[in-house]
Design a protein around this motif. Structure first.
Motif, PDB file in Angstrom:
ATOM      1  N   GLN A 143     -15.450  16.349  17.625  1.00  0.00           N
ATOM      2  CA  GLN A 143     -16.558  17.254  17.944  1.00  0.00           C
ATOM      3  C   GLN A 143     -16.129  18.717  18.018  1.00  0.00           C
ATOM      4  N   GLY A 144     -14.843  18.984  17.749  1.00  0.00           N
ATOM      5  CA  GLY A 144     -14.367  20.371  17.767  1.00  0.00           C
ATOM      6  C   GLY A 144     -14.001  20.881  19.141  1.00  0.00           C
ATOM      7  N   LYS A 145     -13.818  19.984  20.109  1.00  0.00           N
ATOM      8  CA  LYS A 145     -13.501  20.390  21.484  1.00  0.00           C
ATOM      9  C   LYS A 145     -12.058  20.062  21.859  1.00  0.00           C
ATOM     10  N   GLY A 146     -11.229  19.780  20.855  1.00  0.00           N
ATOM     11  CA  GLY A 146      -9.862  19.355  21.134  1.00  0.00           C
ATOM     12  C   GLY A 146      -8.813  20.419  20.916  1.00  0.00           C
ATOM     13  N   GLY A 147      -9.240  21.656  20.680  1.00  0.00           N
ATOM     14  CA  GLY A 147      -8.282  22.731  20.498  1.00  0.00           C
ATOM     15  C   GLY A 147      -7.768  22.882  19.079  1.00  0.00           C
ATOM     16  N   VAL A 148      -8.250  22.047  18.155  1.00  0.00           N
ATOM     17  CA  VAL A 148      -7.841  22.143  16.752  1.00  0.00           C
ATOM     18  C   VAL A 148      -8.887  22.981  16.012  1.00  0.00           C
ATOM     19  N   THR A 149      -8.421  23.869  15.129  1.00  0.00           N
ATOM     20  CA  THR A 149      -9.362  24.771  14.467  1.00  0.00           C
ATOM     21  C   THR A 149      -9.437  24.565  12.954  1.00  0.00           C
ATOM     22  N   ARG A 150      -8.455  23.879  12.378  1.00  0.00           N
ATOM     23  CA  ARG A 150      -8.445  23.793  10.920  1.00  0.00           C
ATOM     24  C   ARG A 150      -9.104  22.495  10.436  1.00  0.00           C
ATOM     25  N   LEU A 151      -9.790  22.597   9.334  1.00  0.00           N
ATOM     26  CA  LEU A 151     -10.352  21.449   8.632  1.00  0.00           C
ATOM     27  C   LEU A 151      -9.728  21.393   7.241  1.00  0.00           C
ATOM     28  N   PRO A 152      -9.557  20.204   6.644  1.00  0.00           N
ATOM     29  CA  PRO A 152      -9.867  18.893   7.225  1.00  0.00           C
ATOM     30  C   PRO A 152      -8.770  18.427   8.181  1.00  0.00           C
ATOM     31  N   LEU A 153      -9.107  17.469   9.050  1.00  0.00           N
ATOM     32  CA  LEU A 153      -8.153  16.872   9.973  1.00  0.00           C
ATOM     33  C   LEU A 153      -8.286  15.350   9.922  1.00  0.00           C
TER      34      LEU A 153
ATOM     35  N   MET B  98      -4.445   6.203  -1.312  1.00  0.00           N
ATOM     36  CA  MET B  98      -4.773   5.508  -0.076  1.00  0.00           C
ATOM     37  C   MET B  98      -6.043   6.103   0.516  1.00  0.00           C
ATOM     38  N   LYS B  99      -6.692   5.339   1.394  1.00  0.00           N
ATOM     39  CA  LYS B  99      -7.886   5.794   2.086  1.00  0.00           C
ATOM     40  C   LYS B  99      -7.498   6.467   3.412  1.00  0.00           C
ATOM     41  N   ALA B 100      -8.233   7.500   3.751  1.00  0.00           N
ATOM     42  CA  ALA B 100      -8.032   8.172   5.034  1.00  0.00           C
ATOM     43  C   ALA B 100      -9.355   8.772   5.490  1.00  0.00           C
ATOM     44  N   TRP B 101      -9.617   8.663   6.790  1.00  0.00           N
ATOM     45  CA  TRP B 101     -10.772   9.346   7.363  1.00  0.00           C
ATOM     46  C   TRP B 101     -10.387  10.775   7.708  1.00  0.00           C
ATOM     47  N   GLN B 102     -11.276  11.713   7.360  1.00  0.00           N
ATOM     48  CA  GLN B 102     -11.062  13.120   7.696  1.00  0.00           C
ATOM     49  C   GLN B 102     -12.302  13.702   8.355  1.00  0.00           C
ATOM     50  N   VAL B 103     -12.080  14.578   9.332  1.00  0.00           N
ATOM     51  CA  VAL B 103     -13.162  15.462   9.758  1.00  0.00           C
ATOM     52  C   VAL B 103     -13.150  16.585   8.732  1.00  0.00           C
ATOM     53  N   ALA B 104     -14.162  16.622   7.879  1.00  0.00           N
ATOM     54  CA  ALA B 104     -14.078  17.448   6.677  1.00  0.00           C
ATOM     55  C   ALA B 104     -15.144  18.541   6.609  1.00  0.00           C
ATOM     56  N   ARG B 105     -16.410  18.165   6.790  1.00  0.00           N
ATOM     57  CA  ARG B 105     -17.490  19.125   6.550  1.00  0.00           C
ATOM     58  C   ARG B 105     -17.710  20.045   7.743  1.00  0.00           C
TER      59      ARG B 105
END
Length: 335
Positions: A48-58, A1-8
């Motif tokens: 943008q990395g301002k949501g309190g999440v630290t791990r990639l990919p998301l 399946m396709k999924a968008w990730q914040v990856a790089r």
């Protein structure tokens, strides 16, 4: 399946469209084939990395609607073919807000909805009103529910009250629509006369262009003859002082957003001199969602959608959110 990730990296440009294995539900779980997603300002902050999440990919985004395509063992709440929305807080079914109820948030501490098939706990979804399309239903779990909780779970808005909403984004337009259903008078602020005209068409009783009337808090208080009962505060740093000015003695300021920034000196004398109730809130429980959807269905209410983007154009949708040019909700449609 396709999924968008914040990856790089944490940016819109750092997102990529990935091929992932399609998941299958285990006991107590369901698989939902997503049809649509909608954007919230929180999604932009998270990317943008301002949501309190630290791990990639998301896998980002919390809001969407889809169809149940598989159910695991012992699932009875929903069935294959049901049209559902995943709940923003997967861990908040009912009761008061708590650390535990806010622990599992889609597009944050849990993978979000920008995937063609998502596996969720069967308790973490709710059916959508029958008269709404998937596009319309996708706008409800965060923006719709936040506005609903603010007005009816926290502020107890009743006929004859006055409600001020800031701007014409998703939460504000929902607050306008819900307040009018409750018989309240609504003031809408915006920097665009065109958007204010559209707000009037949705039932706004009074509009203020904050560019031409910088002291809009005072203007709102004067229009009501003593101050606004409830202020839906979505701006943050650049608007809070005016919200204090607008509110009546004993009024309520419902702090929902940070569109203009986080840091703000609070005028303590205004708080105690006016005996104000300042309530911070984010989204709500599944029970609140089901109360909201019952009211939406009973009244035949339709969410306001500004633009619809294709699944492969998610970065463009985020850039529109960044520009702030929308009226109502921005929606993404899956293939």
């Amino acid at each position: 399946m396709k999924a968008w990730q914040v990856a790089r990296d944490w940016s819109i440009e750092g997102m990529e469209l990935a091929d992932l294995p399609e998941p299958a539900p285990g006991p107590g779980q369901i698989a939902v084939r997503m049809k649509t997603a909608s954007l919230n300002y929180r999604d932009l902050l998270t990317v943008q990395g301002k949501g309190g999440v630290t791990r990639l990919p998301l896998i980002p985004f919390s809001d969407g609607a889809g169809e149940v395509v598989a159910v695991g063992e012992s699932v009875t709440r929903v069935a294959v073919g049901d049209r559902v929305c995943p709940m923003f807080f997967q861990s908040w079914i009912d009761g008061q807000v708590s650390t535990a109820s806010r622990r599992h948030a889609l597009g944050g501490t849990r993978p979000g909805v920008l995937q063609e098939v998502i596996v969720l706990d069967a308790e973490g979804v709710s059916r959508v009103p029958s008269h709404l399309s998937f596009r319309e239903a996708a706008t409800l779990p965060c923006a719709g529910l936040t506005a609903w909780r603010a007005l009816f779970e926290e502020a107890n808005v009743k006929p004859g009250d006055t409600v001020l909403v800031q701007g014409t984004g998703g939460v504000s337009i929902f607050a306008l629509q819900f307040a009018k259903l409750a018989g309240a008078s609504v003031i809408v602020t915006s920097s665009s006369d065109e958007k204010l005209e559209r707000a009037r068409a949705l039932g706004a009783d009074h509009t203020i262009n904050y560019r031409s009337v910088p002291e809009w808090g005072k203007a709102a208080a004067e229009w009501t003859g003593g101050g606004v009962d409830h202020v839906v505060e979505v701006g943050g740093k650049d608007t809070f002082a005016q919200s204090l000015e607008a509110a009546r003695v004993g009024g309520t300021i419902l702090v929902i957003g940070v569109l203009t920034g986080f840091s703000q000196q609070i005028a303590i004398p205004s708080l105690f001199a006016k005996n104000l109730h300042v309530i911070g809130l984010s989204v709500g429980s599944r029970r609140m969602f089901e109360g909201m959807t019952a009211a939406i269905e009973r009244n035949g209410m339709k969410p306001v959608i500004d633009r619809v983007f294709s699944f492969d154009a998610v970065p463009d949708a985020l850039r529109l959110m960044q520009q702030g040019g929308h009226f109502g909700k921005i929606v993404v449609e899956f293939p």
